[in-house]
Design a protein around this motif. Sequence first.
Motif, PDB file in Angstrom:
ATOM      1  N   GLY A   1      52.391  40.485  62.197  1.00  0.00           N
ATOM      2  CA  GLY A   1      52.409  39.532  63.303  1.00  0.00           C
ATOM      3  C   GLY A   1      51.136  39.576  64.116  1.00  0.00           C
ATOM      4  N   LEU A   2      50.660  40.772  64.445  1.00  0.00           N
ATOM      5  CA  LEU A   2      49.434  40.901  65.228  1.00  0.00           C
ATOM      6  C   LEU A   2      48.222  40.453  64.413  1.00  0.00           C
ATOM      7  CD1 LEU A   2      48.055  41.779  67.807  1.00  0.00           C
ATOM      8  CD2 LEU A   2      47.988  44.113  66.914  1.00  0.00           C
ATOM      9  N   GLU A   3      48.210  40.778  63.139  1.00  0.00           N
ATOM     10  CA  GLU A   3      47.091  40.353  62.291  1.00  0.00           C
ATOM     11  C   GLU A   3      47.020  38.830  62.220  1.00  0.00           C
ATOM     12  OE1 GLU A   3      43.818  40.204  60.042  1.00  0.00           O
ATOM     13  OE2 GLU A   3      44.621  42.015  60.967  1.00  0.00           O
ATOM     14  N   ASN A   4      48.172  38.196  62.063  1.00  0.00           N
ATOM     15  CA  ASN A   4      48.185  36.735  62.030  1.00  0.00           C
ATOM     16  C   ASN A   4      47.694  36.139  63.346  1.00  0.00           C
ATOM     17  OD1 ASN A   4      49.111  36.518  59.381  1.00  0.00           O
ATOM     18  ND2 ASN A   4      51.259  36.509  59.981  1.00  0.00           N
ATOM     19  N   GLN A   5      48.047  36.784  64.449  1.00  0.00           N
ATOM     20  CA  GLN A   5      47.592  36.291  65.743  1.00  0.00           C
ATOM     21  C   GLN A   5      46.072  36.361  65.842  1.00  0.00           C
ATOM     22  OE1 GLN A   5      49.478  34.908  68.363  1.00  0.00           O
ATOM     23  NE2 GLN A   5      47.397  34.402  68.993  1.00  0.00           N
ATOM     24  N   THR A   6      45.495  37.477  65.393  1.00  0.00           N
ATOM     25  CA  THR A   6      44.037  37.592  65.440  1.00  0.00           C
ATOM     26  C   THR A   6      43.380  36.603  64.480  1.00  0.00           C
ATOM     27  OG1 THR A   6      43.944  39.328  63.742  1.00  0.00           O
ATOM     28  CG2 THR A   6      44.222  40.030  66.038  1.00  0.00           C
ATOM     29  N   TRP A   7      44.068  36.314  63.376  1.00  0.00           N
ATOM     30  CA  TRP A   7      43.528  35.309  62.449  1.00  0.00           C
ATOM     31  C   TRP A   7      43.502  33.940  63.110  1.00  0.00           C
ATOM     32  CZ3 TRP A   7      40.608  34.744  58.505  1.00  0.00           C
ATOM     33  CH2 TRP A   7      40.601  33.555  57.789  1.00  0.00           C
ATOM     34  N   ASP A   8      44.545  33.624  63.845  1.00  0.00           N
ATOM     35  CA  ASP A   8      44.587  32.337  64.540  1.00  0.00           C
ATOM     36  C   ASP A   8      43.443  32.212  65.541  1.00  0.00           C
ATOM     37  OD1 ASP A   8      46.822  31.927  63.047  1.00  0.00           O
ATOM     38  OD2 ASP A   8      48.260  32.130  64.690  1.00  0.00           O
ATOM     39  N   TRP A   9      43.077  33.340  66.195  1.00  0.00           N
ATOM     40  CA  TRP A   9      41.926  33.293  67.116  1.00  0.00           C
ATOM     41  C   TRP A   9      40.660  32.915  66.356  1.00  0.00           C
ATOM     42  CZ3 TRP A   9      42.923  38.786  69.548  1.00  0.00           C
ATOM     43  CH2 TRP A   9      44.084  38.727  70.333  1.00  0.00           C
ATOM     44  N   ARG A  10      40.502  33.483  65.172  1.00  0.00           N
ATOM     45  CA  ARG A  10      39.305  33.192  64.386  1.00  0.00           C
ATOM     46  C   ARG A  10      39.290  31.730  63.949  1.00  0.00           C
ATOM     47  NH1 ARG A  10      40.023  38.348  60.460  1.00  0.00           N
ATOM     48  NH2 ARG A  10      41.969  38.570  61.615  1.00  0.00           N
ATOM     49  N   VAL A  11      40.441  31.246  63.518  1.00  0.00           N
ATOM     50  CA  VAL A  11      40.515  29.859  63.061  1.00  0.00           C
ATOM     51  C   VAL A  11      40.174  28.910  64.204  1.00  0.00           C
ATOM     52  CG1 VAL A  11      42.060  28.073  62.192  1.00  0.00           C
ATOM     53  CG2 VAL A  11      42.168  30.389  61.238  1.00  0.00           C
ATOM     54  N   ARG A  12      40.755  29.153  65.385  1.00  0.00           N
ATOM     55  CA  ARG A  12      40.505  28.252  66.518  1.00  0.00           C
ATOM     56  C   ARG A  12      39.040  28.250  66.926  1.00  0.00           C
ATOM     57  NH1 ARG A  12      45.497  31.015  69.565  1.00  0.00           N
ATOM     58  NH2 ARG A  12      47.166  30.144  68.285  1.00  0.00           N
ATOM     59  N   ALA A  13      38.409  29.412  66.817  1.00  0.00           N
ATOM     60  CA  ALA A  13      37.020  29.508  67.259  1.00  0.00           C
ATOM     61  C   ALA A  13      36.041  28.953  66.230  1.00  0.00           C
ATOM     62  CB  ALA A  13      36.675  30.963  67.570  1.00  0.00           C
ATOM     63  N   LEU A  14      36.376  29.030  64.946  1.00  0.00           N
ATOM     64  CA  LEU A  14      35.373  28.770  63.911  1.00  0.00           C
ATOM     65  C   LEU A  14      35.715  27.609  62.983  1.00  0.00           C
ATOM     66  CD1 LEU A  14      34.661  32.499  62.977  1.00  0.00           C
ATOM     67  CD2 LEU A  14      33.336  31.025  64.498  1.00  0.00           C
ATOM     68  N   ALA A  15      36.828  26.914  63.195  1.00  0.00           N
ATOM     69  CA  ALA A  15      37.171  25.781  62.325  1.00  0.00           C
ATOM     70  C   ALA A  15      36.115  24.685  62.463  1.00  0.00           C
ATOM     71  CB  ALA A  15      38.552  25.246  62.688  1.00  0.00           C
ATOM     72  N   ARG A  16      35.553  24.243  61.331  1.00  0.00           N
ATOM     73  CA  ARG A  16      34.509  23.220  61.333  1.00  0.00           C
ATOM     74  C   ARG A  16      34.705  22.297  60.126  1.00  0.00           C
ATOM     75  NH1 ARG A  16      34.075  25.591  65.348  1.00  0.00           N
ATOM     76  NH2 ARG A  16      32.226  26.444  66.403  1.00  0.00           N
ATOM     77  N   PRO A  17      34.356  20.997  60.257  1.00  0.00           N
ATOM     78  CA  PRO A  17      34.389  20.105  59.087  1.00  0.00           C
ATOM     79  C   PRO A  17      33.336  20.524  58.062  1.00  0.00           C
ATOM     80  CG  PRO A  17      34.325  18.863  61.153  1.00  0.00           C
ATOM     81  CD  PRO A  17      34.021  20.297  61.491  1.00  0.00           C
ATOM     82  N   ALA A  18      33.530  20.089  56.821  1.00  0.00           N
ATOM     83  CA  ALA A  18      32.570  20.334  55.748  1.00  0.00           C
ATOM     84  C   ALA A  18      32.126  18.994  55.182  1.00  0.00           C
ATOM     85  CB  ALA A  18      33.199  21.200  54.659  1.00  0.00           C
ATOM     86  N   ALA A  19      31.157  19.045  54.278  1.00  0.00           N
ATOM     87  CA  ALA A  19      30.686  17.793  53.666  1.00  0.00           C
ATOM     88  C   ALA A  19      31.812  17.103  52.914  1.00  0.00           C
ATOM     89  CB  ALA A  19      29.511  18.100  52.741  1.00  0.00           C
TER      90      ALA A  19
END
Length: 729
Positions: A33-51
């Motif tokens: 559960g905690l690992e998934n929460q930290t993963w969500d932080w990464r996704v929110r901060a670094l999600a970007r479109p691609a070509a």
Amino acid sequence: MRTPAARQWQGPLLGLAAGLLLWGLGALGLVEGLENQTWDWRVRALARPAASTAQVKLIAVDQDSLDWAQKVNGLTWPWPRQVYAPIIEFCRRAGAKAVALDILFSEPSPLAGDDEELAAVLARGGVVGAAMLARHTGAARAWPPELKAKTLDPAGLGAWPQGEGRALGMPRALLPTPVLAQGFAWLGNVGEDPDHHQVIRRITPLRFFDGRGLASLGLMAYCAGAPTPGVAQRPPTRAARTGQDDDPTRPVMATGAPGWLRLGDKSVPLDQEGRAILRFRGRPGSHQKFSAAAVIQSELALQQGGTPTLEPGVLKDCYVLVGLTAPGLHDLRASPLASLHPGTELHATALDNLLAQDFIRPAPAWGLAASLLLMGLFSGLVGVLAVKPWQGSLCLLLLTPLPLGLGFLLYQAGWWWPVAAPALTAALALVATMVLNYASEGRQRRFIKRAFRHYLSPQVIEAILADPSKLSLGGQRRELTIFFSDLQGFTSLSEGLDPQELAGLLNDYLSDMTDIILQEGGTLDKYEGDAIVAFWNAPLDQPDHALRACRAALGCLKRLEERQAHYQARAGRPLFMRTGLNSGPVVVGNLGSRTRFDYTVLGDAANLASRLEGANKLLGTALMVSEATWRQTGGVLPARELGDLRVVGRAAPVRVYEPFDPGDRERAARAAAFHEALALLRQRRWAEAQAHFAALAPDSAAAVYAARCQEMLDNPDLDWDGVWNLSQK
């Protein structure tokens, strides 16, 4: 008393134990559960479109489309199947690579001929339909023989479909109606299992039902639009590279640890449960979306020769997913980026990742073990070196976020690197070493406090506790300022009081004086009846030790004056205190036997301080300090010179001074007059000196000097050099 050096090996062991504990908790799923929460932080901060994001388009049955259908055509949900025909025709007209319908048509339409009309449109090919493979949902338990939709051939996969964790073979399925099933070129699976707290972070790229493989809907859309659709290839083996493989392109799955799925020329990294980690492009709406109503109106307008709302070119060479986004249609799922994320957009994200070849890769099994080992050992070692509480707290603040920072960096490189367990390992290792330090340092602190509480000020004790290396047990030679004080006539005083009264009076007096000595950072050596012995500049360095001692002596005299009425009432007469100070080299340390010792001083400088305390009797003064002490005060306190003394046991005379309060102007004026008289005395101008000293009455020291001058006048044959020779200690 355990030293930091002796603890250095214990810290890494505690860190290793913390790592093993977190590894075990992780194996039980307690850190997920905690690992998934930290993963969500990464996704929110670094999600970007691609070509590749621009190649994936959505046609949404949104609320506007439902409202349009109701208002214009009187259609309620579910729509007749024939409504989807213009959407498919518009995509074909636009030149879309593939069309995937994220809508389950598992029940026949109640309208006569409705399914047949849509089936006729589907029969022209290129459309991917939706199926749901599940464990508990779906009427189908076997693949219907009339269902001709293409699937992936699992031949050659061996036991892989079952995996080692989550089973990939599903016993039940929701499939399109037999009429529509004949028209779909491909079927894609839309059933997904969420992670912790029902959040979709992964997809299952391939599942199996009754011996047939169905890729996830987005991936199956790629298969439908690929130049050689439907081919699941394994990477060329050594035999294939050498020309010995019989058929390197036959439908197989390439797997490893954690595994790979190869679709045509694209590969998908898999975790140990056969799932792929999504690299999100952003919040819902990251892929261009068109309202189903606008698409239907545009196609109908084009069929009638009119002007469309949308130009078909917006979908050219794109993969198009048609799905439900209206809240009432219940195809909204939770994702790391939104609590309501359309399921179609999740399939679009998977297709986007496949096109860009940037699915997130799971960390190898050794990655977590290495992270736990390194963080545990390093945190444990750092923890035992951070002996002070603030140091341990700072390490906790700095080291615990390190795995998270590494996780953010590796996300950019395409890895889901575990951070929760390593961060908890660091925190646990640091807390454990802090407890170890506290327990060990606590024993050391208790030892020091027991050893020094009777003769050191609390401030000095705290300084030693902060740096015990400054405390040298045993004897050492250093310069100190030594304080000796005594009460005049204490013997006769004690004879006039009963023991209880005497003890009470003495305790109060010693407490008052000791408080002032300790406030000035002095070290109490001992009490000898009414006498007090103290010193400065040990065990801690005090560069201003002489000034501190002088201030303490003046403070004691002032306190005695303030409390004189109280003491006189109890003793029956005033108390008069005499003090001597001297600075010089002595031996200081814990001196005594192995079973009993005192922290005390030995040396000639201490003896001189004692002699000066007694020398006050000669001049009737209360405070006498040596020139060695006075020169080190730097003139901060005013003083008068009292003259030169030759004490018992010393051949050379000692010049002595009497400090006084800087605010006492009268004393300052009298001190100046005393110095003038003393200068006349040293010139042997006895008559003038006698007159000057007599004018200072009732000053006791001046009176003594005046009497000596008179004696020299009365006895011209006497030879006196101005030095007082003391015959008593």
